[in-house]
Design a protein around this motif. Structure first.
Motif, PDB file in Angstrom:
ATOM      1  N   GLN A  18      88.388  98.099  51.179  1.00 15.17           N
ATOM      2  CA  GLN A  18      87.752  97.689  49.931  1.00 15.17           C
ATOM      3  C   GLN A  18      88.762  97.635  48.797  1.00 15.17           C
ATOM      4  O   GLN A  18      88.721  96.728  47.958  1.00 15.17           O
ATOM      5  CB  GLN A  18      86.612  98.648  49.592  1.00 15.17           C
ATOM      6  N   GLN A  19      89.688  98.579  48.773  1.00 15.61           N
ATOM      7  CA  GLN A  19      90.726  98.587  47.744  1.00 15.61           C
ATOM      8  C   GLN A  19      91.659  97.388  47.888  1.00 15.61           C
ATOM      9  O   GLN A  19      92.217  96.903  46.895  1.00 15.61           O
ATOM     10  CB  GLN A  19      91.517  99.894  47.804  1.00 15.61           C
ATOM     11  N   GLU A  20      91.812  96.908  49.122  1.00 16.58           N
ATOM     12  CA  GLU A  20      92.645  95.732  49.382  1.00 16.58           C
ATOM     13  C   GLU A  20      91.889  94.425  49.160  1.00 16.58           C
ATOM     14  O   GLU A  20      92.456  93.342  49.299  1.00 16.58           O
ATOM     15  CB  GLU A  20      93.168  95.772  50.824  1.00 16.58           C
ATOM     16  N   GLY A  21      90.597  94.533  48.848  1.00 18.83           N
ATOM     17  CA  GLY A  21      89.779  93.344  48.650  1.00 18.83           C
ATOM     18  C   GLY A  21      89.278  92.732  49.945  1.00 18.83           C
ATOM     19  O   GLY A  21      88.745  91.621  49.940  1.00 18.83           O
ATOM     20  N   ARG A  22      89.395  93.438  51.053  1.00 17.87           N
ATOM     21  CA  ARG A  22      88.970  92.927  52.361  1.00 17.87           C
ATOM     22  C   ARG A  22      87.547  93.416  52.643  1.00 17.87           C
ATOM     23  O   ARG A  22      87.294  94.207  53.542  1.00 17.87           O
ATOM     24  CB  ARG A  22      89.951  93.376  53.436  1.00 17.87           C
ATOM     25  N   PHE A  23      86.626  92.920  51.852  1.00 12.60           N
ATOM     26  CA  PHE A  23      85.261  93.437  51.894  1.00 12.60           C
ATOM     27  C   PHE A  23      84.522  93.025  53.163  1.00 12.60           C
ATOM     28  O   PHE A  23      83.673  93.761  53.651  1.00 12.60           O
ATOM     29  CB  PHE A  23      84.501  92.981  50.647  1.00 12.60           C
ATOM     30  N   CYS A 213      81.078  88.329  38.523  1.00  9.81           N
ATOM     31  CA  CYS A 213      81.286  89.546  39.320  1.00  9.81           C
ATOM     32  C   CYS A 213      82.739  89.607  39.791  1.00  9.81           C
ATOM     33  O   CYS A 213      83.447  88.605  39.830  1.00  9.81           O
ATOM     34  CB  CYS A 213      80.355  89.561  40.526  1.00  9.81           C
ATOM     35  N   SER A 214      83.147  90.785  40.167  1.00  5.51           N
ATOM     36  CA  SER A 214      84.499  90.943  40.689  1.00  5.51           C
ATOM     37  C   SER A 214      84.484  91.860  41.897  1.00  5.51           C
ATOM     38  O   SER A 214      83.590  92.700  42.044  1.00  5.51           O
ATOM     39  CB  SER A 214      85.435  91.519  39.613  1.00  5.51           C
ATOM     40  N   ASP A 215      85.473  91.673  42.749  1.00  5.28           N
ATOM     41  CA  ASP A 215      85.706  92.546  43.891  1.00  5.28           C
ATOM     42  C   ASP A 215      84.453  92.752  44.745  1.00  5.28           C
ATOM     43  O   ASP A 215      83.867  91.792  45.217  1.00  5.28           O
ATOM     44  CB  ASP A 215      86.284  93.883  43.423  1.00  5.28           C
ATOM     45  N   LYS A 216      84.025  93.985  44.927  1.00  4.58           N
ATOM     46  CA  LYS A 216      82.924  94.296  45.823  1.00  4.58           C
ATOM     47  C   LYS A 216      81.628  93.633  45.383  1.00  4.58           C
ATOM     48  O   LYS A 216      80.866  93.126  46.209  1.00  4.58           O
ATOM     49  CB  LYS A 216      82.724  95.808  45.901  1.00  4.58           C
TER      50      LYS A 216
END
Length: 316
Positions: A18-23, A213-216
């Motif tokens: 999740q921190q890497e954006g690989r949701f 929205c961003s990220d997760k």
């Protein structure tokens, strides 16, 4: 290094992803852990619980739930990836062929394409009933994906405003990063204008995603939109009088490719039109083609759906 349990380690990996954006990958690992935990009766799973017997029972557990081969394979491969990561970090000693003889391949799915005449009915408003606004939007989205060379919904929803320059749409695929160029036909431009995003703060060309929205949260918003689209698309066959077919977000892409092959469009052109980057999908080496060749292939398929007349590539 701390000797984590399997449960702890998978949760740590999920946070890292999740921190890497690989949701999307984190999402798969989350549900893999949930399913594996359920298969052993719940509770925390320690590394000793990941053995050949437990893995075989896990596969049987998923089979008893009537999960598809590819779903089972996804879960098994997720566990294997986590295990390999733990071995690399020195958390556990690697066991040779721990995942041997399990379902880890990819099977051909059931037919997802529809015929030209079926697609014609699916994208036309039925004259005998009124469709809800949500179904109408899903129908338009299906049409737009077909008109844009079988573009996947993830690529369609994430198109940026600056991706469209006149009649030329140029973007990079969400899945592979491969550049995709599409000559936008007039029928597609009508739909683009209908759903064009006019919010100045949103980067997106279409109003499917908010752009705020961003990220997760952005990933979760997309997943919710995809679920809603598939829910509405599943209603189309009955509403449009098309029996014996199932429609989802995959239908446009598989139909475009299948009809292109049926019209004898060369596989290299089909590959380029779909933006493939793997020969496991199309078997032939990908090379660049002039835009007019892709436009011609797309026009053949659109005309085939609209008129029912099959123009073969070699005759044009």
């Amino acid at each position: 290094m701390k000797q984590n349990s399997l449960t702890d380690f998978i949760n740590e990996v999920i946070v890292e992803l999740q921190q890497e954006g690989r949701f999307a990958t984190a999402y798969i690992y989350k549900y893999t852990l949930r399913a594996f935990t359920q298969s052993v009766g719940g509770g925390e799973i320690f590394w000793g619980g990941l053995n050949r017997g437990a893995l075989r029972r896990f596969q049987t557990y998923l089979e008893d739930l009537q999960k598809s081969y590819n779903t089972i394979s996804t879960y098994i491969r997720a566990l294997r990836a986590v295990y390999n990561r733990a071995v690399d970090r020195g958390l556990v000693a690697g066991e040779f062929r721990l995942f041997a003889n399990l379902k880890t391949g990819v099977a051909s799915e059931k037919k997802r394409a529809v015929t030209a005449s079926q697609m014609q009915k699916l994208v036309r408003r039925p004259g005998n009933r009124e469709l809800s606004p949500k179904v109408c939007q899903a129908q338009d989205t299906l049409s737009l994906m077909i008109l844009l060379q079988g573009m996947p919904y993830t690529d369609l929803a994430h198109l940026h405003k600056n991706d469209l320059n006149g009649e030329l749409l140029t973007c990079h695929r969400q899945k592979t990063g491969t550049e995709l160029c599409v000559k936008v036909v007039p029928e597609a431009m009508v739909l683009i204008d209908r759903y064009r995003n006019n919010e100045p703060d949103s980067p997106y060309l279409l109003n499917f995603l908010s752009g705020t929205c961003s990220d997760k949260e952005a990933f979760e918003e997309y997943q919710e939109k995809l679920r809603e689209l598939n829910s509405q698309l599943s209603k189309l066959p009955e509403l449009c009088g098309v029996e014996g077919v199932k429609v989802s977000s995959y239908t446009a892409r598989h139909t475009w490719a299948t009809l292109a092959k049926y019209c004898q469009v060369p596989e290299e052109i089909i590959s380029e039109g779909l933006g493939h980057s793997s020969l496991e999908v199309t078997r032939t080496y990908l090379k660049s083609f002039e835009g007019d060749e892709l436009e011609k292939a797309n026009r053949i398929i659109i005309d085939y759906i609209v008129t029912g007349n099959k123009n073969v590539w070699s005759k044009i």
